[in-house]
Write an enzyme that holds these catalytic residues in place. Structure first.
Site, short mmCIF file in Angstrom:
data_model
loop_
_atom_site.label_atom_id
_atom_site.label_comp_id
_atom_site.label_asym_id
_atom_site.label_seq_id
_atom_site.Cartn_x
_atom_site.Cartn_y
_atom_site.Cartn_z
N LYS A 167 0.88 -1.21 0.19
CA LYS A 167 0.09 0.35 0.47
C LYS A 167 0.37 1.20 -0.30
CE LYS A 167 -2.99 2.49 3.14
NZ LYS A 167 -3.47 3.33 3.47
N THR A 277 -8.71 3.49 12.79
CA THR A 277 -8.50 4.44 13.65
C THR A 277 -9.84 4.57 14.28
OG1 THR A 277 -6.94 5.80 12.94
CG2 THR A 277 -8.77 7.01 15.10
#
Length: 325
Positions: A167, A277
């Site tokens: 990524k 998160t």
């Protein structure tokens, strides 16, 4: 007369058509392909072709292993459309439990000494999230130049024994954590040339997303909102445009706050959502991971179902004809 259907002998009288056999098998209107005597038969010929003795029909349909609604990244099929990060949890056990509850098959890992657990006695993240069970997606979080990002990917490939899937994210500044698109283009081009399979984080600009696809990235990951903000999708029309223009998977990355945000991303037609998160910072991360899994699934089903048109005025659910007052 005897004909053979998928190798099995069946008896029919004269003047039967291929369509009659399909009807007998309860396959009328289904997504099938038919071969008659080793030649593909177009569907509009099913009702026109008469069968003769010893004709051989092969009738096939598509099936999948497990869920049929899968998607493919870099040649690998995945059934979970939720990708999760591994940072910000209180400990490695919570990371493991939340990851399991999410049902994710791809997990991101930041390439840092402390994150991987190289200190003596420190638990190793890869011991609890085994590459045998999960696709490990090393990311370039914390990189602010193309050079830093490329170097990190090369180290990740060495660390994971030739692993090619990465990524890519190249950040512009520490306050917003928005992508530096110019540096991202440079890094993506280098990594693709070196044989990496690049999933790339970018902003929600349809032009930038298409350019990254053209460079050769295997998936494009526009942000919903700033990383860690939990603001949800700020520009749904941009995301939809990116999806409509793409020929590679589009996954929302960053900014999701709760399960409804994930569902909205999927309703827009995205192939998946990556988050960290939103789960790790929840009061109950494990329960939130489960909620996110369900949100992804509900959003995907709603997208496939096709929502009703939006209308400005009311439309009665019950018919008005036949009212007795």
């Amino acid at each position: 007369m005897i004909i053979y259907v998928n190798g099995e002998a069946r008896e029919y009288t004269e003047n039967h058509q291929v369509a009659d056999v399909i009807a007998d098998l309860n396959l009328t209107g289904k997504k099938i392909a038919v071969e008659l005597n080793k030649e593909i038969l177009p569907y509009d010929q099913y009702g026109l072709r008469l069968l003769k003795a010893d004709d051989r029909l092969e009738i096939v349909h598509a099936i999948g292993g497990g869920q049929e609604d899968a998607f493919v990244i870099a040649g690998v099929t995945y059934h979970s459309r939720l990708l999760v990060g591994t940072g910000k949890y209180k400990d490695i056990e919570e990371t493991r439990l939340a990851t399991e509850a999410s049902g994710a098959e791809i997990v991101t890992v930041a390439i840092r000494r402390t994150n991987i657990g190289q200190s003596p006695g420190e638990p190793n993240l890869l011991d609890v999230l085994s590459p045998d069970k999960y696709t490990i997606l090393p990311n370039t979080a914390g990189c602010y130049t193309a050079e830093e990002a490329v170097r990190t990917c090369r180290l990740a490939r060495e660390l994971l024994g030739g692993h090619k899937l990465v990524k890519l994210e190249v950040l512009a500044d520490q306050r917003t954590l928005f992508p530096d698109v110019e540096q991202t283009f440079i890094a993506a081009a280098i990594l693709v040339k070196e044989g990496f399979d690049v999933m790339v984080y970018t902003n929600d600009d349809p032009i930038a997303a298409k350019k990254l696809e053209d460079i050769g990235c295997v998936a494009v990951m526009p942000l919903a909102a700033p990383i860690g903000s939990g603001l949800g999708i700020r520009n749904p029309y941009n995301i939809r445009t990116i999806v409509e223009n793409a020929t590679v998977p589009i996954l929302v990355d960053a900014g999701v706050g709760t399960a409804s945000d994930a569902a909205i991303a999927m309703e827009l037609g995205c192939d998946g959502v990556l988050m960290n998160t939103a789960i790790a910072a929840a009061k109950n991360p494990i329960l939130m991971a489960s909620a996110m899994k369900k949100g992804i699934e509900a959003g995907r089903e709603a997208y496939l179902a096709g929502r009703m048109p939006r209308k400005r005025f009311a439309s009665a659910s019950s018919p008005v004809d036949g009212l007795f007052f």
